[in-house]
Design a protein around this motif. Structure first.
Motif, PDB file in Angstrom:
ATOM      1  N   GLN A  27       0.627  -1.147  -0.134  1.00 22.94           N
ATOM      2  CA  GLN A  27       0.243  -0.311  -0.148  1.00 22.94           C
ATOM      3  C   GLN A  27       0.901   1.331   0.107  1.00 22.94           C
ATOM      4  OE1 GLN A  27      -2.438  -0.719   3.822  1.00 22.94           O
ATOM      5  NE2 GLN A  27      -3.890  -1.217   2.599  1.00 22.94           N
ATOM      6  N   LEU A  28      -0.075   2.489  -0.761  1.00 17.77           N
ATOM      7  CA  LEU A  28       0.622   3.847  -0.456  1.00 17.77           C
ATOM      8  C   LEU A  28      -0.327   5.009   0.633  1.00 17.77           C
ATOM      9  CD1 LEU A  28       0.041   4.541  -4.206  1.00 17.77           C
ATOM     10  CD2 LEU A  28       1.972   3.315  -2.727  1.00 17.77           C
ATOM     11  N   LEU A  29       0.760   5.358   1.359  1.00 17.36           N
ATOM     12  CA  LEU A  29       0.614   6.390   2.439  1.00 17.36           C
ATOM     13  C   LEU A  29       0.322   7.207   0.853  1.00 17.36           C
ATOM     14  CD1 LEU A  29      -0.793   8.180   4.873  1.00 17.36           C
ATOM     15  CD2 LEU A  29       1.462   7.891   5.142  1.00 17.36           C
ATOM     16  N   VAL A  30      -1.363   8.646   0.750  1.00 18.44           N
ATOM     17  CA  VAL A  30      -1.085   9.526  -0.027  1.00 18.44           C
ATOM     18  C   VAL A  30      -1.434  10.711   1.038  1.00 18.44           C
ATOM     19  CG1 VAL A  30      -1.711  10.925  -1.452  1.00 18.44           C
ATOM     20  CG2 VAL A  30      -1.460   8.278  -1.861  1.00 18.44           C
ATOM     21  N   LYS A  31      -1.118  11.728   1.390  1.00 23.32           N
ATOM     22  CA  LYS A  31      -1.809  13.172   1.759  1.00 23.32           C
ATOM     23  C   LYS A  31      -1.960  13.628   0.437  1.00 23.32           C
ATOM     24  CE  LYS A  31      -0.038  17.372   3.910  1.00 23.32           C
ATOM     25  NZ  LYS A  31       1.151  18.248   4.534  1.00 23.32           N
ATOM     26  N   GLY A  79     -10.413  13.525  -6.488  1.00 27.77           N
ATOM     27  CA  GLY A  79      -8.694  14.135  -6.613  1.00 27.77           C
ATOM     28  C   GLY A  79      -7.279  13.638  -5.932  1.00 27.77           C
ATOM     29  N   GLY A  80      -6.810  13.558  -4.919  1.00 22.88           N
ATOM     30  CA  GLY A  80      -5.777  13.576  -5.583  1.00 22.88           C
ATOM     31  C   GLY A  80      -4.671  14.517  -4.363  1.00 22.88           C
ATOM     32  N   GLY A  81      -2.851  13.528  -4.867  1.00 21.55           N
ATOM     33  CA  GLY A  81      -2.199  14.106  -3.541  1.00 21.55           C
ATOM     34  C   GLY A  81      -0.908  13.765  -3.923  1.00 21.55           C
ATOM     35  N   ILE A  82       0.423  13.614  -2.602  1.00 16.83           N
ATOM     36  CA  ILE A  82       1.177  13.088  -2.933  1.00 16.83           C
ATOM     37  C   ILE A  82       1.523  11.885  -2.213  1.00 16.83           C
ATOM     38  CG2 ILE A  82       3.227  13.898  -2.211  1.00 16.83           C
ATOM     39  CD1 ILE A  82       2.598  16.848  -2.256  1.00 16.83           C
ATOM     40  N   VAL A  83       2.015  11.035  -2.682  1.00 21.25           N
ATOM     41  CA  VAL A  83       2.889   9.766  -1.836  1.00 21.25           C
ATOM     42  C   VAL A  83       4.038  10.047  -0.585  1.00 21.25           C
ATOM     43  CG1 VAL A  83       3.729   7.831  -2.365  1.00 21.25           C
ATOM     44  CG2 VAL A  83       3.050   8.742  -4.293  1.00 21.25           C
ATOM     45  N   GLU A  84       3.192  10.126  -0.069  1.00 15.72           N
ATOM     46  CA  GLU A  84       3.934  10.129   1.565  1.00 15.72           C
ATOM     47  C   GLU A  84       5.034   8.879   1.910  1.00 15.72           C
ATOM     48  OE1 GLU A  84       3.933  13.297   4.131  1.00 15.72           O
ATOM     49  OE2 GLU A  84       3.820  13.912   2.128  1.00 15.72           O
ATOM     50  N   GLU A  85       4.252   8.090   1.977  1.00 15.38           N
ATOM     51  CA  GLU A  85       5.454   6.685   2.927  1.00 15.38           C
ATOM     52  C   GLU A  85       4.643   5.534   1.524  1.00 15.38           C
ATOM     53  OE1 GLU A  85       5.571   3.634   6.543  1.00 15.38           O
ATOM     54  OE2 GLU A  85       3.945   5.793   6.318  1.00 15.38           O
ATOM     55  N   TYR A 113     -11.844  13.009   1.040  1.00 13.76           N
ATOM     56  CA  TYR A 113     -11.970  14.206   1.341  1.00 13.76           C
ATOM     57  C   TYR A 113     -11.534  13.678   3.362  1.00 13.76           C
ATOM     58  CZ  TYR A 113     -15.562  15.356  -1.814  1.00 13.76           C
ATOM     59  OH  TYR A 113     -16.398  15.709  -2.681  1.00 13.76           O
ATOM     60  N   THR A 114     -10.366  13.616   2.970  1.00 11.26           N
ATOM     61  CA  THR A 114      -9.194  13.266   3.827  1.00 11.26           C
ATOM     62  C   THR A 114      -8.422  14.451   3.616  1.00 11.26           C
ATOM     63  OG1 THR A 114      -8.308  11.665   2.908  1.00 11.26           O
ATOM     64  CG2 THR A 114     -10.024  11.065   4.450  1.00 11.26           C
ATOM     65  N   ASP A 115      -7.035  14.494   4.855  1.00  7.85           N
ATOM     66  CA  ASP A 115      -5.755  14.541   5.764  1.00  7.85           C
ATOM     67  C   ASP A 115      -5.048  13.569   4.893  1.00  7.85           C
ATOM     68  OD1 ASP A 115      -6.572  17.347   6.985  1.00  7.85           O
ATOM     69  OD2 ASP A 115      -6.966  15.901   8.365  1.00  7.85           O
ATOM     70  N   TYR A 116      -4.989  12.752   4.870  1.00  4.02           N
ATOM     71  CA  TYR A 116      -4.285  11.323   4.779  1.00  4.02           C
ATOM     72  C   TYR A 116      -4.708  10.573   3.466  1.00  4.02           C
ATOM     73  CZ  TYR A 116      -0.459  14.164   6.893  1.00  4.02           C
ATOM     74  OH  TYR A 116      -0.045  15.248   6.811  1.00  4.02           O
ATOM     75  N   TRP A 117      -5.080   9.607   2.920  1.00  6.80           N
ATOM     76  CA  TRP A 117      -5.289   7.997   2.695  1.00  6.80           C
ATOM     77  C   TRP A 117      -4.681   6.914   2.517  1.00  6.80           C
ATOM     78  CZ3 TRP A 117      -5.444  11.432  -1.369  1.00  6.80           C
ATOM     79  CH2 TRP A 117      -5.176  11.276  -2.300  1.00  6.80           C
ATOM     80  N   VAL A 118      -5.177   5.647   2.775  1.00  8.47           N
ATOM     81  CA  VAL A 118      -4.041   4.301   2.346  1.00  8.47           C
ATOM     82  C   VAL A 118      -4.687   3.512   1.262  1.00  8.47           C
ATOM     83  CG1 VAL A 118      -3.452   2.591   3.435  1.00  8.47           C
ATOM     84  CG2 VAL A 118      -3.220   3.968   4.901  1.00  8.47           C
TER      85      VAL A 118
END
Length: 163
Positions: A27-31, A79-85, A113-118
């Motif tokens: 899995q990925l953690l996304v901000k 939406g989208g985000g940045i891979v944090e981990e 609709y979150t700060d972070y998602w896995v």
């Protein structure tokens, strides 16, 4: 790690704080960078969970009513985000190319609709260099529009109305 999530019921939106599941090897953690409102979420907010054509016939599909139980959430899939981990087993993105910490990705699945998602790496699309972050976060709705355009029978030179 805790994150804010969004749930809804007819006429009500609730922000909750929840603990993210532990990141699994695949899995990925996304901000989250950006999350758009989908047209279906507007219907759910209004309490509409049956397709209008089924309701008009007086034959609502019972499976749809059961599938959309309230409260609904966590929400957000445009939406989208940045891979944090990244998990220890994630070394390739299924569409080709490596996924790395710091990569910009567009989401193809809930919950943005979150700060972070896995999520699984197959549920995001890397945003290419040269594509703005905000535009790249629209990959999911753009995919829906492109599919509709390809399958609606319009040919080059036809006139269309876009609403």
């Amino acid at each position: 790690m805790e994150t804010r999530t969004v749930y809804l019921e007819p006429g009500k939106i609730e922000v909750r704080t929840e603990t993210l599941p532990e990141l699994q090897p695949n899995q990925l953690l996304v901000k989250t960078h950006q999350a758009s409102v989908c047209g279906s979420e507007r219907y759910f907010y209004r309490g509409i969970t049956v397709r209008p054509e089924d309701d008009a016939r007086g034959e609502p599909d019972a499976s749809l009513k059961e599938a959309y139980a309230y409260p609904m959430g966590p929400l957000g899939h445009e939406g989208g985000g940045i891979v944090e981990e990244i998990g220890s087993a994630v070394n390739l993105y299924l569409g080709g190319g490596k996924v790395s910490v710091g990569d910009r990705v567009g989401s193809l699945i809930y919950p943005t609709y979150t700060d972070y998602w896995v999520t699984d790496p197959s549920h995001v699309q890397p945003i290419s260099d040269g594509v703005s972050f905000d535009v790249g976060c629209l990959y999911e709705p753009l995919g829906c529009a492109a599919w509709a355009a390809l399958h609606m029978g319009v040919t080059p030179g036809d006139w269309v109305a876009v609403n």
